[in-house]
Write a protein that holds these residues in place. Structure first.
Motif, PDB file in Angstrom:
ATOM      1  N   GLY A 122      44.871 -17.824  91.782  1.00  0.00           N
ATOM      2  CA  GLY A 122      44.944 -16.370  91.914  1.00  0.00           C
ATOM      3  C   GLY A 122      46.350 -16.039  92.363  1.00  0.00           C
ATOM      4  N   ASN A 346      44.116  -4.766 104.167  1.00  0.00           N
ATOM      5  CA  ASN A 346      43.040  -5.553 103.580  1.00  0.00           C
ATOM      6  C   ASN A 346      42.201  -6.304 104.602  1.00  0.00           C
ATOM      7  N   ARG A 363      41.903 -16.134  96.118  1.00  0.00           N
ATOM      8  CA  ARG A 363      40.931 -15.699  95.124  1.00  0.00           C
ATOM      9  C   ARG A 363      40.112 -14.506  95.604  1.00  0.00           C
ATOM     10  N   ALA A 364      39.974 -14.396  96.934  1.00  0.00           N
ATOM     11  CA  ALA A 364      39.192 -13.288  97.463  1.00  0.00           C
ATOM     12  C   ALA A 364      39.810 -11.943  97.075  1.00  0.00           C
ATOM     13  N   PHE A 365      41.096 -11.973  96.713  1.00  0.00           N
ATOM     14  CA  PHE A 365      41.760 -10.729  96.323  1.00  0.00           C
ATOM     15  C   PHE A 365      41.642 -10.462  94.828  1.00  0.00           C
ATOM     16  N   GLY A 366      40.914 -11.383  94.140  1.00  0.00           N
ATOM     17  CA  GLY A 366      40.722 -11.176  92.706  1.00  0.00           C
ATOM     18  C   GLY A 366      41.948 -11.572  91.933  1.00  0.00           C
ATOM     19  N   LEU A 367      41.859 -11.439  90.640  1.00  0.00           N
ATOM     20  CA  LEU A 367      42.978 -11.838  89.792  1.00  0.00           C
ATOM     21  C   LEU A 367      43.813 -10.616  89.447  1.00  0.00           C
ATOM     22  N   GLU A 368      44.163  -9.896  90.495  1.00  0.00           N
ATOM     23  CA  GLU A 368      44.985  -8.712  90.319  1.00  0.00           C
ATOM     24  C   GLU A 368      46.285  -9.115  89.638  1.00  0.00           C
TER      25      GLU A 368
END
Ligand code: DAH
Length: 369
Positions: A122, A346, A363-368
Motif C-alpha cells: 500500500g 487519521n 494497508r489500513a489506509f487503503g490503496l489510495e
C-alpha cells in the motif's frame, strides 16, 4: 500416358487388376491405422490419396483402356479411392477429436482450487497525504519547490534569521554532517527551501515544499528523528496577513472538512514577523467537548483546538538576506508537520507505526493513489 489400347486385356494393365487395387487399398488402410497424429496422417494422405499416389496413377491408366473395359475398371478404382478417402477422413475426425480433448484437458483450469494471493503493498499514508497537500496548493497556482536534505547551515539557520548562538543549532538538536564545523546540517525544517526558492525563482513566488527533516530526537510515540514537513511561501507585492489567513482556511478545509474554523495565536519564529501558531478547531467535536465532562474528545484532548503549525509574515531581514526589497515585496510563510497532521487527522496514536514499515499499518489506509 499410353495411347488407346485396342487389343484390351485387363491383365496386361496389371496396376488395374482387382488384386493390385485391393493391395493399394490395404496398404493405405494399414498406413492410416498406424498414423498416430494429424501430422503423420497428412503424410499418409499425400502418399495414398495425393496426385502421385498409386491409386491416382492407376486412375490415369483408365483413360487408355478400350471403352468396354472402362466402366468396370473405373468403378473399381473409383470405389477404391472413395474407400481410402473415407478411411482418411474418419481417421482425421478421430485424431482431431483426440487432439481437442487433450487440449481441453491440458488447458483446463480448476476454478475451485485455492489460490495463493499476491500480496500487494500500500502507498504510505505520509506519501499520499503529502501529495494531497501539494494538490491543494497546485490547484491554487502554487509551484512545488524542493531542496537538499543535507543543507548548508547558512541556508537552514543564518538566512532564516536564526541567531548564531541559538540553542537549536547545538548538537543536542541538529545533526551535523561530519562535525559542527562542517557548515553542513541535515535540514531541521523545510524552511530553508523558502530561502532557495527566493534565491532561485523570479518574483512573485508561490511555492509549496514537502520534505523530510531531521532532528536529534529519540524515537518514541510522539517523536521521530526523521519526519516530514510541508512549507508554504508566497512573496508578492501587497501580500497581507489576510491572504495568509484565507490561504490557511482553505488548506484546513481541504484537509479536515468544510466549515472548519482556524485561529492564529501570537507566537515567535525568527524568520517571520509577526509570527503565529495556527490552530484548527477540532474537526471531531468542533469545540463541544470543552468544559463538557460528559463529552470528552480524544482527538483534541477536550481542548477544542488542535495546534497544527507555525506561520507568519516573512521577516524583512530574511527578504534582505536573499536580495529582495522588503519595501516593495512582502510575503507569508507557514509550515506544518505531516506526521502530526496524519496523527490527528487519521487517529494514529503512535508515531512508531509510521516509521516501522509494517504493511498492515499502510494497508489500513487503503490503496489510495
Ligand atoms: N520551521 C518551523 C518549525 O520547524 C515551522 C514554521 C513556522 C514554518 C513558521 C514557517 C513559519 O514557514 O512561517 O517549527
Amino acid at each position: 500416358m499410353s495411347g488407346p489400347n485396342t487389343t484390351f486385356d485387363p491383365k496386361q494393365v496389371s496396376v488395374l487388376s482387382a488384386e493390385a487395387v485391393a493391395a493399394m487399398v490395404r496398404e493405405a488402410s494399414d498406413a492410416i491405422a498406424v498414423a498416430q497424429d494429424l501430422a503423420s496422417l497428412k503424410e499418409v494422405r499425400i502418399a495414398h490419396a495425393g496426385d502421385r499416389s498409386p491409386l491416382a496413377l492407376a486412375n490415369r491408366e483408365i483413360g487408355a483402356l478400350p471403352p468396354a473395359a472402362k466402366a468396370e475398371v473405373g468403378k473399381r478404382v473409383g470405389e477404391a479411392r472413395a474407400a481410402v478417402k473415407t478411411a482418411l477422413d474418419d481417421r482425421q475426425d478421430a485424431l482431431e477429436l483426440e487432439r481437442d480433448e487433450r487440449v481441453l484437458a491440458e488447458e483446463s483450469i480448476d476454478v475451485t482450487l485455492p489460490v495463493v494471493r499476491e500480496t500487494v503493498g500500500g502507498r504510505h499514508p505520509l506519501t499520499t497525504l503529502m501529495e494531497r497537500v501539494c494538490d491543494v496548493f497546485v490547484a491554487m497556482g502554487y509551484d512545488i519547490a524542493e531542496g537538499p536534505e543535507a543543507e548548508a547551515e547558512w541556508v537552514n539557520f543564518d538566512a532564516l534569521n536564526v541567531p548564531r548562538d541559538h540553542p537549536v543549532r547545538t548538537m543536542q538538536d541538529t545533526f551535523y554532517v561530519t562535525s559542527q564545523e562542517s557548515g553542513v546540517v541535515l535540514r531541521t525544517q523545510t524552511s530553508p527551501i523558502q530561502i532557495r526558492a527566493m534565491l532561485e525563482r523570479p518574483l512573485p513566488i508561490y511555492v509549496v515544499a514537502p520534505g523530510r527533516v531531521f532532528r536529534t530526537d529519540e524515537l518514541d510515540a510522539t517523536h521521530t528523528p526523521v519526519f516530514h514537513q510541508v512549507e508554504g511561501l508566497a512573496v508578492d507585492e501587497n501580500i497581507t496577513m489576510g491572504d495568509l489567513k484565507g490561504t490557511l482556511d482553505h488548506f484546513a478545509e481541504a484537509m479536515f472538512g468544510q466549515g472548519i474554523v482556524t485561529r492564529l495565536r501570537p507566537s515567535y519564529f525568527p524568520f517571520t514577523e509577526p509570527s503565529a501558531e495556527l490552530d484548527v478547531q477540532c474537526f471531531v467535536c468542533r469545540g463541544a467537548s470543552v468544559g463538557n465532562a460528559d463529552r470528552p474528545c480524544r482527538t483534541c484532548g477536550s481542548e477544542g483546538w488542535i495546534e497544527w503549525g507555525g506561520c507568519g509574515m516573512v521577516n524583512p531581514r530574511v527578504l534582505r538576506a536573499v536580495g529582495i526589497d522588503p519595501e516593495r515585496y512582502r510575503g507569508f510563510a507557514f509550515g506544518m508537520g505531516i506526521e502530526r497532521t496524519l496523527m490527528f487527522r487519521n487517529g494514529v496514536t503512535d508515531m512508531r507505526d509510521m516509521v516501522e514499515g509494517d504493511v498492515r499499518f499502510t494497508r489500513a489506509f487503503g490503496l489510495e493513489s
